[in-house]
Write a protein that holds these residues in place. Structure first.
Motif, PDB file in Angstrom:
ATOM      1  N   ASP A  11      33.171  -5.788  10.847  1.00  0.00           N
ATOM      2  CA  ASP A  11      32.687  -6.716  11.862  1.00  0.00           C
ATOM      3  C   ASP A  11      31.594  -6.005  12.647  1.00  0.00           C
ATOM      4  O   ASP A  11      31.812  -4.898  13.141  1.00  0.00           O
ATOM      5  N   ILE A  12      30.424  -6.638  12.728  1.00  0.00           N
ATOM      6  CA  ILE A  12      29.306  -6.062  13.465  1.00  0.00           C
ATOM      7  C   ILE A  12      28.904  -7.028  14.569  1.00  0.00           C
ATOM      8  O   ILE A  12      28.678  -8.202  14.315  1.00  0.00           O
ATOM      9  N   GLU A  13      28.832  -6.499  15.797  1.00  0.00           N
ATOM     10  CA  GLU A  13      28.370  -7.292  16.937  1.00  0.00           C
ATOM     11  C   GLU A  13      27.153  -6.603  17.536  1.00  0.00           C
ATOM     12  O   GLU A  13      27.156  -5.394  17.743  1.00  0.00           O
ATOM     13  N   VAL A  14      26.112  -7.394  17.813  1.00  0.00           N
ATOM     14  CA  VAL A  14      24.899  -6.876  18.428  1.00  0.00           C
ATOM     15  C   VAL A  14      24.695  -7.599  19.750  1.00  0.00           C
ATOM     16  O   VAL A  14      24.694  -8.824  19.794  1.00  0.00           O
ATOM     17  N   SER A  15      24.534  -6.818  20.824  1.00  0.00           N
ATOM     18  CA  SER A  15      24.282  -7.377  22.147  1.00  0.00           C
ATOM     19  C   SER A  15      22.934  -6.876  22.640  1.00  0.00           C
ATOM     20  O   SER A  15      22.649  -5.676  22.580  1.00  0.00           O
ATOM     21  N   VAL A  16      22.113  -7.801  23.126  1.00  0.00           N
ATOM     22  CA  VAL A  16      20.812  -7.432  23.675  1.00  0.00           C
ATOM     23  C   VAL A  16      20.976  -7.239  25.179  1.00  0.00           C
ATOM     24  O   VAL A  16      21.616  -8.037  25.852  1.00  0.00           O
ATOM     25  N   VAL A  17      20.399  -6.157  25.694  1.00  0.00           N
ATOM     26  CA  VAL A  17      20.461  -5.847  27.122  1.00  0.00           C
ATOM     27  C   VAL A  17      19.128  -6.247  27.753  1.00  0.00           C
ATOM     28  O   VAL A  17      18.067  -5.784  27.327  1.00  0.00           O
ATOM     29  N   LEU A  18      19.202  -7.121  28.778  1.00  0.00           N
ATOM     30  CA  LEU A  18      18.008  -7.625  29.449  1.00  0.00           C
ATOM     31  C   LEU A  18      18.006  -7.200  30.908  1.00  0.00           C
ATOM     32  O   LEU A  18      19.063  -7.017  31.508  1.00  0.00           O
ATOM     33  N   ASP A  19      16.802  -7.079  31.498  1.00  0.00           N
ATOM     34  CA  ASP A  19      16.738  -6.852  32.937  1.00  0.00           C
ATOM     35  C   ASP A  19      16.753  -8.204  33.648  1.00  0.00           C
ATOM     36  O   ASP A  19      16.886  -9.254  33.005  1.00  0.00           O
ATOM     37  N   GLN A  20      16.586  -8.199  34.970  1.00  0.00           N
ATOM     38  CA  GLN A  20      16.659  -9.432  35.746  1.00  0.00           C
ATOM     39  C   GLN A  20      15.573 -10.433  35.371  1.00  0.00           C
ATOM     40  O   GLN A  20      15.749 -11.638  35.543  1.00  0.00           O
ATOM     41  N   ASP A  21      14.453  -9.942  34.859  1.00  0.00           N
ATOM     42  CA  ASP A  21      13.343 -10.818  34.483  1.00  0.00           C
ATOM     43  C   ASP A  21      13.433 -11.301  33.040  1.00  0.00           C
ATOM     44  O   ASP A  21      12.559 -12.042  32.587  1.00  0.00           O
ATOM     45  N   GLY A  22      14.443 -10.865  32.319  1.00  0.00           N
ATOM     46  CA  GLY A  22      14.606 -11.275  30.928  1.00  0.00           C
ATOM     47  C   GLY A  22      13.899 -10.380  29.933  1.00  0.00           C
ATOM     48  O   GLY A  22      13.834 -10.693  28.747  1.00  0.00           O
ATOM     49  N   THR A  23      13.379  -9.264  30.395  1.00  0.00           N
ATOM     50  CA  THR A  23      12.733  -8.310  29.501  1.00  0.00           C
ATOM     51  C   THR A  23      13.798  -7.500  28.767  1.00  0.00           C
ATOM     52  O   THR A  23      14.773  -7.052  29.364  1.00  0.00           O
ATOM     53  N   VAL A  24      13.592  -7.318  27.476  1.00  0.00           N
ATOM     54  CA  VAL A  24      14.551  -6.562  26.665  1.00  0.00           C
ATOM     55  C   VAL A  24      14.474  -5.083  27.025  1.00  0.00           C
ATOM     56  O   VAL A  24      13.414  -4.465  26.956  1.00  0.00           O
ATOM     57  N   LEU A  25      15.614  -4.536  27.424  1.00  0.00           N
ATOM     58  CA  LEU A  25      15.713  -3.110  27.715  1.00  0.00           C
ATOM     59  C   LEU A  25      16.240  -2.328  26.522  1.00  0.00           C
ATOM     60  O   LEU A  25      15.966  -1.146  26.365  1.00  0.00           O
ATOM     61  N   GLY A  26      17.027  -2.979  25.691  1.00  0.00           N
ATOM     62  CA  GLY A  26      17.619  -2.319  24.535  1.00  0.00           C
ATOM     63  C   GLY A  26      18.703  -3.175  23.936  1.00  0.00           C
ATOM     64  O   GLY A  26      18.785  -4.379  24.186  1.00  0.00           O
ATOM     65  N   SER A  27      19.559  -2.542  23.151  1.00  0.00           N
ATOM     66  CA  SER A  27      20.654  -3.263  22.514  1.00  0.00           C
ATOM     67  C   SER A  27      21.836  -2.332  22.272  1.00  0.00           C
ATOM     68  O   SER A  27      21.694  -1.112  22.280  1.00  0.00           O
ATOM     69  N   VAL A  28      22.977  -2.943  22.067  1.00  0.00           N
ATOM     70  CA  VAL A  28      24.203  -2.223  21.745  1.00  0.00           C
ATOM     71  C   VAL A  28      24.744  -2.812  20.450  1.00  0.00           C
ATOM     72  O   VAL A  28      24.919  -4.032  20.339  1.00  0.00           O
ATOM     73  N   VAL A  29      24.984  -1.955  19.461  1.00  0.00           N
ATOM     74  CA  VAL A  29      25.513  -2.376  18.166  1.00  0.00           C
ATOM     75  C   VAL A  29      26.910  -1.798  18.013  1.00  0.00           C
ATOM     76  O   VAL A  29      27.099  -0.579  18.088  1.00  0.00           O
ATOM     77  N   ASP A  30      27.893  -2.672  17.824  1.00  0.00           N
ATOM     78  CA  ASP A  30      29.292  -2.268  17.647  1.00  0.00           C
ATOM     79  C   ASP A  30      29.696  -2.596  16.210  1.00  0.00           C
ATOM     80  O   ASP A  30      29.765  -3.761  15.832  1.00  0.00           O
ATOM     81  N   ASP A  31      29.919  -1.560  15.417  1.00  0.00           N
ATOM     82  CA  ASP A  31      30.260  -1.708  13.993  1.00  0.00           C
ATOM     83  C   ASP A  31      31.697  -1.240  13.789  1.00  0.00           C
ATOM     84  O   ASP A  31      32.017  -0.076  14.017  1.00  0.00           O
ATOM     85  N   LEU A  32      32.564  -2.148  13.384  1.00  0.00           N
ATOM     86  CA  LEU A  32      33.988  -1.865  13.191  1.00  0.00           C
ATOM     87  C   LEU A  32      34.342  -2.045  11.722  1.00  0.00           C
ATOM     88  O   LEU A  32      34.118  -3.111  11.152  1.00  0.00           O
ATOM     89  N   VAL A  33      34.881  -0.984  11.107  1.00  0.00           N
ATOM     90  CA  VAL A  33      35.316  -1.028   9.704  1.00  0.00           C
ATOM     91  C   VAL A  33      36.801  -0.695   9.677  1.00  0.00           C
ATOM     92  O   VAL A  33      37.237   0.295  10.261  1.00  0.00           O
ATOM     93  N   VAL A  34      37.587  -1.552   8.992  1.00  0.00           N
ATOM     94  CA  VAL A  34      39.031  -1.353   8.877  1.00  0.00           C
ATOM     95  C   VAL A  34      39.405  -1.337   7.400  1.00  0.00           C
ATOM     96  O   VAL A  34      39.037  -2.238   6.654  1.00  0.00           O
ATOM     97  N   ALA A  35      40.130  -0.304   6.992  1.00  0.00           N
ATOM     98  CA  ALA A  35      40.673  -0.210   5.639  1.00  0.00           C
ATOM     99  C   ALA A  35      42.187  -0.123   5.771  1.00  0.00           C
ATOM    100  O   ALA A  35      42.712   0.757   6.454  1.00  0.00           O
ATOM    101  N   SER A  36      42.884  -1.073   5.139  1.00  0.00           N
ATOM    102  CA  SER A  36      44.349  -1.139   5.239  1.00  0.00           C
ATOM    103  C   SER A  36      44.981  -1.150   3.866  1.00  0.00           C
ATOM    104  O   SER A  36      44.483  -1.794   2.948  1.00  0.00           O
TER     105      SER A  36
END
Length: 89
Positions: A11-36
Motif C-alpha cells: 500500500d502506497i500513500e502520497v501526501s502533498v504538503v502545501l503552505d498557506q498560499d497553496g504552494t507545494v512545499l514537498g511530499s510524504v510517501v508512505d510505502d507499506l509492504v506486508v508478507a504473511s
C-alpha cells in the motif's frame, strides 16, 4: 502445499504538503509492504519526505517481524538523512 503459501501486499500513500498560499512545499510517501505466511509475517514500512523538487530530505524505514501468534519478535528502524550535496566548505 497450500499451507505454505505466502501472501504479499503493498500500500502506497502520497501526501502533498502545501503552505498557506497553496504552494507545494514537498511530499510524504508512505510505502507499506506486508508478507504473511503460516509461520508469521514481516512488515516493512518506509516513509520518505521529499522537497518540492523531489529531493529526499529524510527516509525512515521500520521492519517488524511477527510470529504465528502475532507476537512481535524483532524490529529494526533506520533513519536516513542524506548529506546536502549542494553545500560547499
Amino acid at each position: 502445499m497450500a499451507d505454505d503459501d505466502i501472501e504479499i501486499g503493498e500500500d502506497i500513500e502520497v501526501s502533498v504538503v502545501l503552505d498557506q498560499d497553496g504552494t507545494v512545499l514537498g511530499s510524504v510517501v508512505d510505502d507499506l509492504v506486508v508478507a504473511s505466511g503460516p509461520e508469521g509475517s514481516i512488515i516493512d514500512e518506509t516513509i520518505d519526505v521529499l522537497d518540492a523538487e523531489g529531493n529526499l530530505l529524510m527516509e525512515d524505514e521500520k521492519i517488524s517481524v511477527y510470529d504465528a501468534e502475532s507476537n512481535l519478535v524483532a524490529q529494526e528502524e533506520t533513519v536516513i538523512l542524506p548529506l546536502d550535496a549542494g553545500s560547499e566548505g
